[in-house]
Design a protein around this motif. Sequence first.
Motif, PDB file in Angstrom:
ATOM      1  N   THR A 134       0.836  -1.203   0.000  1.00  0.00           N
ATOM      2  CA  THR A 134       0.000   0.000   0.000  1.00  0.00           C
ATOM      3  C   THR A 134       0.864   1.244   0.000  1.00  0.00           C
ATOM      4  O   THR A 134       1.755   1.380   0.835  1.00  0.00           O
ATOM      5  CB  THR A 134      -0.898   0.036   1.253  1.00  0.00           C
ATOM      6  N   PRO A 135       0.625   2.184  -0.933  1.00  0.00           N
ATOM      7  CA  PRO A 135       1.393   3.438  -0.916  1.00  0.00           C
ATOM      8  C   PRO A 135       0.992   4.299   0.267  1.00  0.00           C
ATOM      9  O   PRO A 135      -0.095   4.149   0.826  1.00  0.00           O
ATOM     10  CB  PRO A 135       0.995   4.098  -2.247  1.00  0.00           C
ATOM     11  N   GLN A 136       1.867   5.197   0.630  1.00  0.00           N
ATOM     12  CA  GLN A 136       1.595   6.105   1.738  1.00  0.00           C
ATOM     13  C   GLN A 136       0.591   7.162   1.297  1.00  0.00           C
ATOM     14  O   GLN A 136       0.798   7.860   0.304  1.00  0.00           O
ATOM     15  CB  GLN A 136       2.889   6.786   2.193  1.00  0.00           C
ATOM     16  N   ALA A 137      -0.508   7.267   2.027  1.00  0.00           N
ATOM     17  CA  ALA A 137      -1.522   8.271   1.703  1.00  0.00           C
ATOM     18  C   ALA A 137      -1.036   9.653   2.114  1.00  0.00           C
ATOM     19  O   ALA A 137      -0.326   9.822   3.109  1.00  0.00           O
ATOM     20  CB  ALA A 137      -2.837   7.941   2.399  1.00  0.00           C
ATOM     21  N   MET A 139      -3.572   2.853  -6.958  1.00  0.00           N
ATOM     22  CA  MET A 139      -3.468   3.192  -5.535  1.00  0.00           C
ATOM     23  C   MET A 139      -2.676   4.471  -5.320  1.00  0.00           C
ATOM     24  O   MET A 139      -3.010   5.275  -4.440  1.00  0.00           O
ATOM     25  CB  MET A 139      -2.857   2.017  -4.764  1.00  0.00           C
ATOM     26  N   ASN A 140      -1.636   4.691  -6.103  1.00  0.00           N
ATOM     27  CA  ASN A 140      -0.870   5.930  -5.974  1.00  0.00           C
ATOM     28  C   ASN A 140      -1.741   7.141  -6.283  1.00  0.00           C
ATOM     29  O   ASN A 140      -1.648   8.177  -5.608  1.00  0.00           O
ATOM     30  CB  ASN A 140       0.339   5.899  -6.910  1.00  0.00           C
ATOM     31  N   ALA A 177      -4.295   7.463  -3.339  1.00  0.00           N
ATOM     32  CA  ALA A 177      -3.689   7.885  -2.079  1.00  0.00           C
ATOM     33  C   ALA A 177      -3.487   9.394  -2.028  1.00  0.00           C
ATOM     34  O   ALA A 177      -3.454   9.995  -0.948  1.00  0.00           O
ATOM     35  CB  ALA A 177      -2.356   7.176  -1.882  1.00  0.00           C
ATOM     36  N   CYS A 180      -8.815  -0.502  -4.443  1.00  0.00           N
ATOM     37  CA  CYS A 180      -7.639   0.370  -4.375  1.00  0.00           C
ATOM     38  C   CYS A 180      -7.894   1.570  -3.473  1.00  0.00           C
ATOM     39  O   CYS A 180      -7.024   1.959  -2.679  1.00  0.00           O
ATOM     40  CB  CYS A 180      -7.245   0.833  -5.776  1.00  0.00           C
ATOM     41  N   LYS A 214      -8.156   0.265   0.193  1.00  0.00           N
ATOM     42  CA  LYS A 214      -6.855  -0.180   0.708  1.00  0.00           C
ATOM     43  C   LYS A 214      -5.956   0.999   1.065  1.00  0.00           C
ATOM     44  O   LYS A 214      -5.150   0.910   2.003  1.00  0.00           O
ATOM     45  CB  LYS A 214      -6.179  -1.094  -0.310  1.00  0.00           C
ATOM     46  N   THR A 215      -6.061   2.090   0.331  1.00  0.00           N
ATOM     47  CA  THR A 215      -5.254   3.271   0.662  1.00  0.00           C
ATOM     48  C   THR A 215      -5.884   4.098   1.782  1.00  0.00           C
ATOM     49  O   THR A 215      -5.300   5.103   2.206  1.00  0.00           O
ATOM     50  CB  THR A 215      -5.075   4.176  -0.577  1.00  0.00           C
ATOM     51  N   THR A 222      -8.656   5.799   1.535  1.00  0.00           N
ATOM     52  CA  THR A 222      -9.296   6.991   0.991  1.00  0.00           C
ATOM     53  C   THR A 222     -10.801   6.790   0.958  1.00  0.00           C
ATOM     54  O   THR A 222     -11.278   5.810   0.386  1.00  0.00           O
ATOM     55  CB  THR A 222      -8.791   7.273  -0.433  1.00  0.00           C
ATOM     56  N   ASN A 277      -8.545  -2.589   7.197  1.00  0.00           N
ATOM     57  CA  ASN A 277      -7.423  -3.049   6.380  1.00  0.00           C
ATOM     58  C   ASN A 277      -6.476  -3.952   7.167  1.00  0.00           C
ATOM     59  O   ASN A 277      -5.921  -4.919   6.620  1.00  0.00           O
ATOM     60  CB  ASN A 277      -6.655  -1.863   5.798  1.00  0.00           C
TER      61      ASN A 277
END
Length: 410
Positions: A204-207, A296-297, A300, A315, A318-319, A321, A378
């Motif tokens: 998971t990218p950093q939000a 996801m990027n 986020a 997506c 998971k982020t 959002t 999550n």
Amino acid sequence: MTSADGTPVRVGLFGLLGSGNLGNDGSLEAVLGYLRAEHPDAAVDALCGGPEAVTARFGIPATRLHWNRAEYRTASRAGAVVAKGLGKLVDVFRTAAWVRRHDVVIVPGMGVLEATLPLRPWGFPYALFLLCASGRLLGTRVALVSVGAAEIRSRPTRALVRWSARLAAYRSYRDGQSRDAMRAMGVDTARDEVYPDLAFSLPTPQAGAPTGTPGRVCLGVMDFHGGNDDRARADEIHRRYLDGTIRFVRTLVEEGRPVRLLTGDQCDLSVVAAILDAVDSPLVTAAEPASLADLMNEMAAADTVVAVRYHNLICALKTGTPVLALCYAAKSDALMDRMGLGAYCHPAREVDADRLLEQFRDLEKHAAELRQTLAARNRVAAQQLAEQFTALTATLFPADDHTHAPRKAS
């Protein structure tokens, strides 16, 4: 991992992979991550829709799913019809030969046991049946892992899907409704488990931190014409979906909100073009995501998301959002409810721009608490998928033997 005779365990991956659907490829990526972490010595290859794309991106050998390259095109000429018929026969032997070369075959996620979008029985349902029947006959374990299912009205498709499930050595579902659907279609699901969608195991990218001022809205679009039972009103459904979506985007732009259009499949580009044509503003831009990581990027970095496709929803969830779902099937409602956002669902077949905007405003009003809810859900999803991978290893990769007594058909 190696078998009892010291040779690497041979694992096959099967499905409409590499064909332009980001969700399907995300499921493949998740299973490859599991195999490379837990069974690094396994010899892995794929039988899939887009072998060149799978090999290029994931670095594994891949074979084309169908002998007939025009399998999913409408056959109108006599030659094309004959080629399709011949392809069905050839695929019996091609599939069996491929299955024979493996100890285990995994079908990674995807809605392989449903017909929520237009689907012909002699396309993918037939291919899945050939796979599972070959596995049973040849002693190769076939696993349907975190797959989606729904009750099917078409008798031929229903029969193919039911027997595919019965012949598999392992089944798990991505939601309880999928398991209930298979039970209703005559499959014994007493030993089948429910786990989250495989995409929840991806990195998971950093939000980004909320700015406190209204920012970007990501809009996941879909070339939506209804489901398998909506063919008679497909054009009407598509027009209503597109008109409502355009009205929604136009209102956001009038309020000075930047809107980022996202796709989940190559066919969605026509919807992106229609929206850009109807709403001529520099505030509306379009991304070209090549993977779930790209999606996801994008999400986020957004304040909120509105999306149709199932894996676009995943997506966003998971982020962490906040997301409003345009739901075209029960699987979307079930996913949103499971993640604590069940109140933020809107029917994709009957898009009402005014009601959609009302729900969107409420979503943004409660964004902070919804982000906390998603963080907790999550963590649970990640733990459940870790448990599934442990169970999968125990079922498919017994340490002392790579021959497996097929499970009795239910």
